[in-house]
Design a protein around this motif. Structure first.
Motif, PDB file in Angstrom:
ATOM      1  N   HIS A  36      31.762  70.180  28.750  1.00 43.99           N
ATOM      2  CA  HIS A  36      33.200  69.894  28.872  1.00 43.99           C
ATOM      3  C   HIS A  36      33.822  69.498  27.542  1.00 43.99           C
ATOM      4  CE1 HIS A  36      33.013  65.387  28.664  1.00 43.99           C
ATOM      5  NE2 HIS A  36      31.757  65.638  28.945  1.00 43.99           N
ATOM      6  N   LYS A  37      33.032  68.866  26.670  1.00 37.19           N
ATOM      7  CA  LYS A  37      33.603  68.400  25.392  1.00 37.19           C
ATOM      8  C   LYS A  37      33.872  69.585  24.474  1.00 37.19           C
ATOM      9  CE  LYS A  37      29.962  65.729  24.917  1.00 37.19           C
ATOM     10  NZ  LYS A  37      29.360  66.024  26.242  1.00 37.19           N
ATOM     11  N   ARG A  38      32.924  70.535  24.458  1.00 36.08           N
ATOM     12  CA  ARG A  38      33.145  71.723  23.637  1.00 36.08           C
ATOM     13  C   ARG A  38      34.297  72.564  24.197  1.00 36.08           C
ATOM     14  NH1 ARG A  38      28.391  74.734  20.831  1.00 36.08           N
ATOM     15  NH2 ARG A  38      27.655  73.082  19.453  1.00 36.08           N
ATOM     16  N   ILE A  39      34.373  72.642  25.525  1.00 31.43           N
ATOM     17  CA  ILE A  39      35.473  73.420  26.130  1.00 31.43           C
ATOM     18  C   ILE A  39      36.810  72.754  25.786  1.00 31.43           C
ATOM     19  CG2 ILE A  39      36.493  74.165  28.325  1.00 31.43           C
ATOM     20  CD1 ILE A  39      33.575  74.454  29.370  1.00 31.43           C
ATOM     21  N   ALA A  40      36.812  71.417  25.763  1.00 26.96           N
ATOM     22  CA  ALA A  40      38.037  70.710  25.364  1.00 26.96           C
ATOM     23  C   ALA A  40      38.422  71.085  23.936  1.00 26.96           C
ATOM     24  CB  ALA A  40      37.837  69.203  25.481  1.00 26.96           C
ATOM     25  N   PRO A  96      48.785  73.072  29.671  1.00 27.29           N
ATOM     26  CA  PRO A  96      47.358  72.770  29.464  1.00 27.29           C
ATOM     27  C   PRO A  96      47.076  71.635  28.485  1.00 27.29           C
ATOM     28  CG  PRO A  96      47.940  74.760  28.254  1.00 27.29           C
ATOM     29  CD  PRO A  96      49.171  74.329  28.990  1.00 27.29           C
ATOM     30  N   ALA A  97      48.055  71.242  27.662  1.00 28.44           N
ATOM     31  CA  ALA A  97      47.720  70.367  26.525  1.00 28.44           C
ATOM     32  C   ALA A  97      46.991  69.098  26.948  1.00 28.44           C
ATOM     33  CB  ALA A  97      48.975  70.026  25.726  1.00 28.44           C
ATOM     34  N   VAL A  98      47.649  68.243  27.712  1.00 30.84           N
ATOM     35  CA  VAL A  98      47.007  66.949  27.984  1.00 30.84           C
ATOM     36  C   VAL A  98      45.842  67.086  28.969  1.00 30.84           C
ATOM     37  CG1 VAL A  98      47.368  64.543  28.582  1.00 30.84           C
ATOM     38  CG2 VAL A  98      49.188  65.798  27.457  1.00 30.84           C
ATOM     39  N   PRO A  99      46.023  67.764  30.135  1.00 28.62           N
ATOM     40  CA  PRO A  99      44.866  67.827  31.034  1.00 28.62           C
ATOM     41  C   PRO A  99      43.682  68.609  30.457  1.00 28.62           C
ATOM     42  CG  PRO A  99      46.821  68.823  32.073  1.00 28.62           C
ATOM     43  CD  PRO A  99      47.226  68.386  30.718  1.00 28.62           C
ATOM     44  N   SER A 100      43.967  69.777  29.894  1.00 30.37           N
ATOM     45  CA  SER A 100      42.840  70.634  29.510  1.00 30.37           C
ATOM     46  C   SER A 100      42.178  70.199  28.205  1.00 30.37           C
ATOM     47  CB  SER A 100      43.288  72.094  29.400  1.00 30.37           C
ATOM     48  OG  SER A 100      43.745  72.531  30.647  1.00 30.37           O
ATOM     49  N   VAL A 101      42.914  69.581  27.319  1.00 29.52           N
ATOM     50  CA  VAL A 101      42.288  69.118  26.072  1.00 29.52           C
ATOM     51  C   VAL A 101      41.760  67.699  26.280  1.00 29.52           C
ATOM     52  CG1 VAL A 101      42.618  68.632  23.627  1.00 29.52           C
ATOM     53  CG2 VAL A 101      43.791  70.578  24.663  1.00 29.52           C
ATOM     54  N   LEU A 102      42.677  66.754  26.455  1.00 33.65           N
ATOM     55  CA  LEU A 102      42.255  65.346  26.545  1.00 33.65           C
ATOM     56  C   LEU A 102      41.524  65.086  27.872  1.00 33.65           C
ATOM     57  CD1 LEU A 102      45.460  63.671  25.093  1.00 33.65           C
ATOM     58  CD2 LEU A 102      43.290  64.079  23.947  1.00 33.65           C
ATOM     59  N   GLY A 103      42.062  65.634  28.976  1.00 27.84           N
ATOM     60  CA  GLY A 103      41.433  65.427  30.279  1.00 27.84           C
ATOM     61  C   GLY A 103      40.023  65.969  30.308  1.00 27.84           C
ATOM     62  N   ASN A 104      39.865  67.194  29.828  1.00 31.25           N
ATOM     63  CA  ASN A 104      38.545  67.806  29.801  1.00 31.25           C
ATOM     64  C   ASN A 104      37.553  66.960  29.025  1.00 31.25           C
ATOM     65  OD1 ASN A 104      37.366  70.119  30.875  1.00 31.25           O
ATOM     66  ND2 ASN A 104      38.923  71.405  29.939  1.00 31.25           N
ATOM     67  N   PRO A 519      30.397  61.108  17.692  1.00 29.88           N
ATOM     68  CA  PRO A 519      30.705  61.816  18.939  1.00 29.88           C
ATOM     69  C   PRO A 519      29.561  61.686  19.937  1.00 29.88           C
ATOM     70  CG  PRO A 519      30.108  63.377  17.199  1.00 29.88           C
ATOM     71  CD  PRO A 519      30.081  62.028  16.577  1.00 29.88           C
ATOM     72  N   PRO A 520      29.844  61.881  21.216  1.00 29.09           N
ATOM     73  CA  PRO A 520      28.797  61.700  22.227  1.00 29.09           C
ATOM     74  C   PRO A 520      27.732  62.792  22.154  1.00 29.09           C
ATOM     75  CG  PRO A 520      31.006  61.762  23.198  1.00 29.09           C
ATOM     76  CD  PRO A 520      31.135  62.248  21.792  1.00 29.09           C
ATOM     77  N   THR A 521      26.613  62.519  22.791  1.00 33.96           N
ATOM     78  CA  THR A 521      25.590  63.560  22.910  1.00 33.96           C
ATOM     79  C   THR A 521      26.051  64.560  23.965  1.00 33.96           C
ATOM     80  OG1 THR A 521      24.469  62.307  24.611  1.00 33.96           O
ATOM     81  CG2 THR A 521      23.732  61.959  22.348  1.00 33.96           C
ATOM     82  N   THR A 522      25.303  65.659  24.074  1.00 30.79           N
ATOM     83  CA  THR A 522      25.693  66.698  25.033  1.00 30.79           C
ATOM     84  C   THR A 522      25.807  66.139  26.447  1.00 30.79           C
ATOM     85  OG1 THR A 522      24.649  68.357  23.660  1.00 30.79           O
ATOM     86  CG2 THR A 522      25.020  68.954  25.974  1.00 30.79           C
ATOM     87  N   HIS A 523      24.884  65.223  26.796  1.00 26.87           N
ATOM     88  CA  HIS A 523      24.902  64.698  28.171  1.00 26.87           C
ATOM     89  C   HIS A 523      25.679  63.393  28.302  1.00 26.87           C
ATOM     90  CE1 HIS A 523      22.479  67.903  29.619  1.00 26.87           C
ATOM     91  NE2 HIS A 523      21.517  67.643  28.762  1.00 26.87           N
ATOM     92  N   ASN A 524      26.430  63.068  27.295  1.00 25.95           N
ATOM     93  CA  ASN A 524      27.360  61.919  27.321  1.00 25.95           C
ATOM     94  C   ASN A 524      26.675  60.562  27.279  1.00 25.95           C
ATOM     95  OD1 ASN A 524      29.367  63.768  27.424  1.00 25.95           O
ATOM     96  ND2 ASN A 524      29.866  63.457  29.581  1.00 25.95           N
TER      97      ASN A 524
END
Lengths: 549, 107
Positions: A36-40, A96-104, A519-524
């Motif tokens: 989800h972080k990379r998709i964001a 998409p800005a706030v939900p898809s970037v920050l929300g994701n 930044p977080p690890t892949t699994h958060n």
């Protein structure tokens, strides 16, 4: 107790230096990621590109309007410019800005989850968005579309000789991206909260995203159908909206605004969530009236569905219906005001500091107040008839959608930038940019209230000479605003390499996203966190962190 | 049985609908489709549209309840279904607040 203690408390056991950014390399690792972080980040790059495309259209419009006569563009070209500005900014940036970037990026972290409920559907959402956006770009290259972003019939179905069908299909496809994001968020919030993270311990950003997702899920299909019906009538002359074929043009406006008014809340609700987070953090206080703010998000989401026809007051709807919608529209001001009062009360006796996210958040409150109150003017039937389709309306919705939403988006990007990238950003430049955006925005749009009240209609490339001074002010403001938006792009790119590294919790904020490295690890999270404290309870949070040192 | 086990049992078990039920629903849908076609060739005056809507609603209901398994799903699924219908109802109700109270000079 300092943030150092929190950092050491949260020092992860993962391999030193490994995070979601450097876990894998290469373009394909990004294009096929289900993190989800990379998709964001993919969303962030895409919406930023589209934001500047839409911004260029805006600057061209303002350039034309510096002089009363149409001297840069023909009226047809001007029609296409404001249409493309609206389509790009609304469908491909603001929605998409706030939900898809920050929300994701933030939602799973705030829930203590490893990812969204459906990671592959999340990636599909991004691809659908990109396909829609690319179709929009192709339309621009082919010569554009001139219907306005509202695609009003029968002009769009019968008379326009521009690329209407590809544009509505682009919106239709992007709509599915939005639906899937909403679905993903709702399931994630219901099913993937960390142990102990009860509904009333959730950060207000999560409540806001929940309300947003409900709207995305319930309203977007109606827009999809309305857009497809345009294509059906245009291609096969089926009488749906065109009176000459037995249709009703106002039916389109009902269907269109059933989505497009709630769509304003798709933009503003998550923006309000960002503001709640930022205000709580930089005031060092719990949000005043947490439950009221949380439920006001749901109230806005619900009431947003009852008020769409205030866009149709002079379109020919019945007087009775207009009165109902005018009355109902007043109600949505209540939960919006609750939020505003509670943010302000949170500031009271808080230990307020003025980092860039907070400057944007304070700017948001002011802009939203003006945008919201002028909305009440427009909801009043008598005033709406006077200022309908004038620059008053343009100023009003820009105060909400630009002055508020983009301010909040920038607040959020600055606030979570250390978490997203592991780097800080240059604070002085960021404050300067916030100031430029605030000044530029008000100089651009406040004169438009006056222009509208004086009677200048929207969507014309020429106007009477007495309106020139206010128009020049507006264009000057747009230039400053453009600089204010460009500046963060420059220093964020710079910060990726040269800014100091960020600690896990550089702001000393509460919330689970600050319980993991930046930044977080892949699994958060190394271990699923257990939440024992109330939302924004900084003292309990710090105590917990100290216990773990 | 502990509470946790009960929860898991609810969460992961699926109701298996019998073949007989599926065939019965299929047969009902075929009959209703034939009825739709027959109705389309009759003139019931102002009832033409309501009758067609009524048949379609019955068909959609059995599909949702049995083919989409909503009848055996958790309450949350039913709540989402009902919620969606409520919002569709809002769309119809408020749109008709305009259409039914509009001045129609041709009429």
């Amino acid at each position: 107790m300092t943030t150092d203690a929190i950092d050491s408390a949260q020092t992860p056991r993962h391999e030193e230096g490994t995070n979601y950014i450097n876990a894998e390399y290469g373009l394909l690792s990004w294009l096929f990621t289900i993190d989800h972080k990379r998709i964001a980040i993919l969303y962030m790059i895409s919406v930023t590109a589209l934001f500047f495309v839409g911004g260029i259209f805006a600057l061209l419009l303002r350039l034309e309007l510096m002089t009363p006569q149409g001297d840069l563009f023909t009226s047809d070209t001007y029609n296409k410019l404001f249409t493309l500005h609206g389509v790009v900014m609304i469908f491909f940036f603001l929605i998409p800005a706030v939900p898809s970037v920050l929300g994701n990026f933030i939602l799973p972290l705030q829930l203590g989850a490893r990812d969204l409920a459906f990671p592959k559907i999340n990636l599909l959402s991004w691809y659908l968005y990109v396909i829609g956006a690319l179709m929009g770009v192709v339309v621009m290259l082919l010569g554009g579309v001139d219907t306005g972003w509202t695609f009003y019939t029968p002009f769009s179905t019968t008379y326009s000789n521009t690329w209407v069908v590809p544009t509505v299909l682009a919106g239709f496809i992007a709509g599915f991206s939005s639906i899937l994001t909403g679905l993903n968020f709702i399931v994630t919030i219901h099913k993937m909260r960390a142990p102990g993270l009860t509904w009333f311990r959730l950060p207000l950003m999560v409540w806001a995203l929940y309300g947003t997702s409900l709207i995305q899920l319930l309203a977007t299909p109606v827009l999809g159908i309305a857009l497809l019906l345009i294509a059906v009538e245009r291609l096969w002359q089926v009488g749906i909206f065109n009176p000459a074929l037995g249709g009703d043009p106002i039916l389109f406006q009902h269907l269109f605004w059933f989505y497009s008014h709630p769509a304003v809340y798709i933009m503003i609700l998550p923006a309000m969530g960002v503001i709640s987070e930022v205000i709580a953090c930089f005031s060092r206080r719990k949000i005043f009236g947490y439950k009221f703010v949380a439920f006001s998000s749901l109230a806005i989401a619900f009431l947003g569905f009852l008020i769409w026809a205030h866009h149709l007051f002079v379109a020919g709807i019945s007087v009775y219906s207009a009165m109902i919608f005018s009355f109902l529209t007043m109600f949505v001001a209540v939960p919006s005001a609750i939020k505003t009062f509670n943010w302000t009360s949170t500031l009271y006796k808080g230990s307020v500091s003025y980092e860039a996210p907070m400057l944007y958040a304070l700017g948001f409150i002011g802009m939203f107040l003006i945008g919201g109150l002028t909305g009440l003017f427009l909801a009043t039937l008598g005033i709406d008839i006077h200022v309908h389709d004038t620059y008053f309306v343009v100023a009003h919705f820009h105060y909400v959608m630009v002055g508020s939403v983009i301010m909040a988006y920038f607040a959020g990007i600055h606030y979570w930038w250390p978490k997203m990238t592991g780097r800080m950003y240059p604070e002085w430049w960021a404050r300067l940019a916030a100031l430029l955006v605030f000044v530029g925005f008000n100089l651009t749009f406040f004169p438009q209230f006056l222009l509208g009240y004086l009677g200048m209609p929207r969507r014309y490339h020429a106007y009477v000479p007495e309106f020139q001074v206010l128009n020049v002010m507006s264009t000057a403001g747009a230039t400053i605003l453009g600089a204010g938006y460009l500046l963060p792009l420059i220093y964020f790119v710079w910060a990726l390499k040269y800014a100091p590294r960020a600690s896990a919790n550089p702001w000393g904020a509460s919330g689970l996203e600050w319980h993991t490295p930046s930044p977080p690890t892949t699994h958060n999270f190394e271990d699923t966190p257990t939440v024992t404290w109330e939302a924004y309870d900084e003292k309990a949070w710090l105590k917990e962190a100290e216990k773990n040192v | 049985m502990s509470k946790k086990k009960t929860y898991e049992a609810e969460d992961f078990s699926h109701h298996v609908t019998s073949m007989g039920t599926y065939f019965a629903i299929f047969a009902a849908l075929m009959v209703l489709t034939a009825l739709t076609v027959w109705v389309a060739f009759q003139d019931f005056g102002s009832l033409n549209v309501p009758i067609a809507f009524a048949i379609a609603t019955v068909k959609a209901t059995v599909v949702v309840l049995f083919f989409m398994h909503v009848i055996h799903s958790p309450k949350m699924t039913a709540a989402i279904l009902v919620g969606s219908i409520v919002f569709l109802g809002i769309l119809f109700l408020l749109t008709f607040s305009d259409y039914l109270s509009r001045f129609w000079p041709m009429a």
